[in-house]
Design a protein around this motif. Structure first.
Motif, mmCIF file in Angstrom:
data_model
loop_
_atom_site.group_PDB
_atom_site.id
_atom_site.type_symbol
_atom_site.label_atom_id
_atom_site.label_comp_id
_atom_site.label_asym_id
_atom_site.label_seq_id
_atom_site.Cartn_x
_atom_site.Cartn_y
_atom_site.Cartn_z
ATOM 1 N N ALA A 36 0.836 -1.278 -0.124
ATOM 2 C CA ALA A 36 -0.062 -0.013 0.014
ATOM 3 C C ALA A 36 0.913 1.236 -0.198
ATOM 4 O O ALA A 36 0.512 2.298 -0.768
ATOM 5 C CB ALA A 36 -0.983 0.035 1.167
ATOM 6 N N LEU A 37 1.929 1.135 0.828
ATOM 7 C CA LEU A 37 2.644 2.490 0.937
ATOM 8 C C LEU A 37 3.673 2.558 -0.569
ATOM 9 O O LEU A 37 3.550 3.615 -1.063
ATOM 10 C CB LEU A 37 3.922 2.283 2.081
ATOM 11 N N MET A 38 3.982 1.462 -1.156
ATOM 12 C CA MET A 38 4.844 1.481 -2.351
ATOM 13 C C MET A 38 3.997 2.038 -3.343
ATOM 14 O O MET A 38 4.197 2.846 -4.444
ATOM 15 C CB MET A 38 5.482 0.274 -2.747
ATOM 16 N N PHE A 39 2.675 1.457 -3.720
ATOM 17 C CA PHE A 39 1.847 1.704 -4.639
ATOM 18 C C PHE A 39 1.303 2.975 -4.537
ATOM 19 O O PHE A 39 1.193 3.749 -5.957
ATOM 20 C CB PHE A 39 0.717 0.546 -4.894
ATOM 21 N N GLY A 40 0.867 3.347 -3.548
ATOM 22 C CA GLY A 40 0.543 4.807 -3.079
ATOM 23 C C GLY A 40 1.604 5.905 -3.604
ATOM 24 O O GLY A 40 1.550 6.919 -4.033
ATOM 25 N N ALA A 41 2.788 5.353 -3.571
ATOM 26 C CA ALA A 41 4.004 6.328 -3.725
ATOM 27 C C ALA A 41 4.104 6.823 -5.424
ATOM 28 O O ALA A 41 4.511 7.794 -5.506
ATOM 29 C CB ALA A 41 5.370 5.604 -3.082
ATOM 30 N N ALA A 64 11.504 5.140 3.472
ATOM 31 C CA ALA A 64 12.123 4.862 1.888
ATOM 32 C C ALA A 64 11.273 5.554 0.971
ATOM 33 O O ALA A 64 11.956 6.334 0.298
ATOM 34 C CB ALA A 64 12.180 3.479 1.760
ATOM 35 N N MET A 65 9.825 5.592 1.011
ATOM 36 C CA MET A 65 9.183 6.250 0.084
ATOM 37 C C MET A 65 9.222 7.791 0.256
ATOM 38 O O MET A 65 9.368 8.410 -0.803
ATOM 39 C CB MET A 65 7.778 5.672 0.274
ATOM 40 N N SER A 66 9.513 8.221 1.540
ATOM 41 C CA SER A 66 9.351 9.689 1.785
ATOM 42 C C SER A 66 10.731 10.188 1.211
ATOM 43 O O SER A 66 10.974 11.212 0.499
ATOM 44 C CB SER A 66 9.486 9.918 3.312
ATOM 45 N N ALA A 67 11.768 9.324 1.464
ATOM 46 C CA ALA A 67 13.355 9.834 0.768
ATOM 47 C C ALA A 67 13.165 9.732 -0.620
ATOM 48 O O ALA A 67 14.040 10.570 -1.364
ATOM 49 C CB ALA A 67 14.112 8.794 1.343
ATOM 50 N N LEU A 68 12.367 9.080 -1.182
ATOM 51 C CA LEU A 68 12.239 8.642 -2.709
ATOM 52 C C LEU A 68 11.425 9.913 -3.381
ATOM 53 O O LEU A 68 11.146 10.023 -4.564
ATOM 54 C CB LEU A 68 11.829 7.480 -3.308
ATOM 55 N N GLY A 69 10.872 11.023 -2.529
ATOM 56 C CA GLY A 69 9.912 12.088 -2.893
ATOM 57 C C GLY A 69 8.732 11.899 -2.759
ATOM 58 O O GLY A 69 7.847 12.991 -3.053
ATOM 59 N N ALA A 70 8.150 10.746 -2.314
ATOM 60 C CA ALA A 70 6.455 10.323 -1.914
ATOM 61 C C ALA A 70 6.469 10.510 -0.593
ATOM 62 O O ALA A 70 6.506 9.441 0.081
ATOM 63 C CB ALA A 70 6.275 8.985 -2.575
ATOM 64 N N VAL A 82 -0.173 9.057 1.933
ATOM 65 C CA VAL A 82 1.105 8.949 0.971
ATOM 66 C C VAL A 82 0.683 9.900 -0.273
ATOM 67 O O VAL A 82 -0.515 9.805 -1.034
ATOM 68 C CB VAL A 82 1.354 7.461 0.489
ATOM 69 N N GLN A 83 1.812 10.789 -0.434
ATOM 70 C CA GLN A 83 1.431 12.158 -1.609
ATOM 71 C C GLN A 83 2.210 11.160 -2.767
ATOM 72 O O GLN A 83 3.354 11.059 -2.791
ATOM 73 C CB GLN A 83 2.110 13.241 -1.045
ATOM 74 N N GLY A 84 1.377 10.467 -3.747
ATOM 75 C CA GLY A 84 2.019 9.955 -4.938
ATOM 76 C C GLY A 84 2.809 10.744 -6.075
ATOM 77 O O GLY A 84 2.371 12.027 -6.046
ATOM 78 N N VAL A 85 3.863 10.190 -6.413
ATOM 79 C CA VAL A 85 4.377 11.273 -7.568
ATOM 80 C C VAL A 85 4.290 10.621 -9.017
ATOM 81 O O VAL A 85 5.013 11.177 -9.746
ATOM 82 C CB VAL A 85 5.933 11.199 -7.026
ATOM 83 N N GLY A 86 3.494 9.499 -8.923
ATOM 84 C CA GLY A 86 3.418 8.840 -10.423
ATOM 85 C C GLY A 86 4.637 7.946 -10.822
ATOM 86 O O GLY A 86 5.658 7.851 -10.050
ATOM 87 N N VAL A 87 4.196 7.032 -11.703
ATOM 88 C CA VAL A 87 5.087 5.993 -11.808
ATOM 89 C C VAL A 87 6.580 6.284 -12.458
ATOM 90 O O VAL A 87 7.563 5.417 -12.376
ATOM 91 C CB VAL A 87 4.401 4.921 -12.688
ATOM 92 N N ALA A 88 6.763 7.596 -12.941
ATOM 93 C CA ALA A 88 8.052 7.948 -13.259
ATOM 94 C C ALA A 88 8.632 8.848 -12.230
ATOM 95 O O ALA A 88 9.638 9.684 -12.608
ATOM 96 C CB ALA A 88 7.894 8.563 -14.836
ATOM 97 N N GLY A 89 8.024 9.266 -11.065
ATOM 98 C CA GLY A 89 8.238 10.418 -10.282
ATOM 99 C C GLY A 89 9.275 10.289 -9.395
ATOM 100 O O GLY A 89 9.720 11.139 -8.624
ATOM 101 N N LEU A 90 9.630 8.835 -9.179
ATOM 102 C CA LEU A 90 10.617 8.715 -8.133
ATOM 103 C C LEU A 90 11.969 9.532 -8.457
ATOM 104 O O LEU A 90 12.580 9.614 -9.589
ATOM 105 C CB LEU A 90 10.741 7.344 -7.655
ATOM 106 N N ARG A 91 12.736 9.925 -7.196
ATOM 107 C CA ARG A 91 13.865 10.616 -7.257
ATOM 108 C C ARG A 91 15.013 10.044 -6.658
ATOM 109 O O ARG A 91 14.715 9.285 -5.548
ATOM 110 C CB ARG A 91 13.757 12.088 -6.977
ATOM 111 N N SER A 92 16.476 10.338 -6.968
ATOM 112 C CA SER A 92 17.459 9.787 -6.077
ATOM 113 C C SER A 92 17.306 10.155 -4.650
ATOM 114 O O SER A 92 17.479 11.513 -4.383
ATOM 115 C CB SER A 92 18.682 10.248 -6.541
#
Length: 448
Positions: A36-41, A64-70, A82-92
């Protein structure tokens, strides 16, 4: 690493009791909480999660999801958002992602990150750092991801996500819901269709929940196994998730009630996904008095209440085909087998060799330390039950190898043994079941 895990060892002992009673709720399902956390991210919008398992493994995934921008945060109302960023939205991430003790957390997150052009350092505790990651890095490399790992393909590792991901078709060499899920999550941000073929069905929470988030996913049974295909680069939509109770956590009070004379308990709101009910089926086959009440649907999953009464168990052979539906429950099943009439044989257990510990060896050593006769091979275990003589067991100290399920299983054993049963370290119970001791003692157990 968490403060709790870094502290001194915390031994615990359990003593024989008469009759556990009460209605209880166990923590939310760990598999669903991670997902749920990861898919929400990677969805669009805000995902809300009620009943999230607030244990260390899952909290580490949220961080970890927060550190990736979600951003993933718990509200004052106990609901996680969880504030989602879209499937291409994760960041370093700016810091290493610490997954503590969780193989599910790190392997699924690696899949999620593998097809986005980011760089991330993944670390874990001493136990997780011994576990093999090659089973995930090999298929994820086929998408174009690169990995720099410690010796033996282990953590810590650095992941370099693919700049131009290519879809893959991957046949699972070993039944593993974690590997299947990692490949499917990598497919989310890959153009075209990614397919996983699993010869033996495993937990299908990933498929069910992805569908709920709007993923274009299909499942087809063919001669060579289940083909699960996902169409990439299609946005997911935020959801409201209500997490039911974890059947793997319910296993401990369930077995405790079966082997402790005079017990009568109800465990409420347990997930009854057919890929997770192997232990319930097995215990009923052994003569366990378990009835499922109030069956209903919640969040795409069947749930119900387990009514469990003390029972005279008998030894059986548990087939290898059942292993994927109960792989985490074999330690506590082995404890139940110690109190059954006759021999219980469990087959298809090779996956237990690479869990938090060599779980098969740890279970056998713990049983022998408490007077139980066992035999084992690479992928099987036999336990000679004491039947009515089971109450003569106990008196040993079990080495847990930093494994939460080993610790809880042998604390359950002590509740029906003539002599107290001790575990060398109980700190790791917090990774999946923070209030295990309080909940058990509330029903009449003696764990201290």
């Amino acid at each position: 690493m968490s403060q709790n895990i870094a502290a001194e060892p915390l031994p615990l002992a359990s003593r024989q009791v008469q009759g556990l009673k009460g209605r209880i709720r166990v923590p939310g399902d760990k598999s669903m909480s991670h997902r749920a956390l990861m898919f929400g991210a990677v969805a669009i919008g805000e995902t809300t999660i009620r009943g999230l398992l607030e244990a260390e493994d899952v909290i580490n995934t949220a961080k970890a999801m927060s550190a990736l921008g979600a951003a993933a945060k718990r509200g004052a109302d106990g609901v996680w958002r969880v504030q989602g960023v879209g499937v291409a939205g994760l960041r370093s991430p700016a810091v290493p992602l610490d997954f503590g003790n969780s193989g599910t957390g790190v392997r699924l997150a690696m899949g999620l990150m593998a097809t986005t052009p980011l760089t991330a350092r993944c670390v874990g505790d001493a136990s997780l750092s011994k576990r093999p990651m090659g089973r995930v890095t090999v298929p994820l490399s086929e998408f174009g991801a690169r990995f720099e790992t410690a010796e033996g393909g282990r953590l810590p590792l650095t992941l370099h996500g693919a700049k131009h991901a290519v879809p893959v078709t991957y046949r699972l060499p070993v039944a593993s819901a974690q590997v299947k899920s990692a490949v499917l999550l990598a497919g989310l941000n890959t153009p075209g269709q990614t397919t996983v073929i699993e010869p033996t069905p495993t937990r299908d929470h990933t498929e069910r929940m992805l569908k709920g988030f709007g993923a274009r996913i299909s499942v087809e049974q063919k001669d060579d196994g289940r083909h699960i295909s996902i169409e990439g680069q299609h946005e997911l939509q935020a959801q409201a998730i209500d997490v039911p109770g974890d059947p793997s956590s319910a296993a401990f009070p369930m077995v405790a009630a079966l082997i402790t004379e005079g017990s009568d308990i109800v465990i409420e709101n347990i997930m009854l996904n057919p890929t997770r009910t192997g232990l319930i089926d097995t215990l009923i086959e052994m003569g366990g008095d378990i009835t499922i009440e109030n069956r209903r649907l919640a969040g795409g999953e069947e749930v119900g209440d387990l009514h469990v009464r003390a029972s005279k168990l008998r030894g059986i052979t548990v087939p290898a085909a059942r292993a994927p539906s109960m792989i985490d429950e074999y330690p506590v099943l082995s404890v139940a087998a110690a109190f059954a009439d006759g021999t219980t044989r469990m087959e298809g257990l090779e996956e237990l060799r690479v869990k938090e510990s060599d779980r098969l060896a740890a279970v056998e050593a713990g049983l022998k330390a408490n007077g139980v006769t066992t035999r084992s091979g690479r992928d099987w275990l036999e336990v000679d039950g004491g039947g009515a003589q089971g109450s003569k067991l106990g008196g040993g100290t079990v080495v847990t190898h930093m494994d939460h399920r080993i610790a809880m299983s042998f604390l359950v054993m002590g509740l029906a043994s003539a002599k107290e049963t001790r575990v060398d370290d109980s700190r790791f119970i917090a990774t999946s079941f923070p209030d295990f001791t309080g909940l058990m003692n509330g029903m009449g157990a003696r764990i201290s």
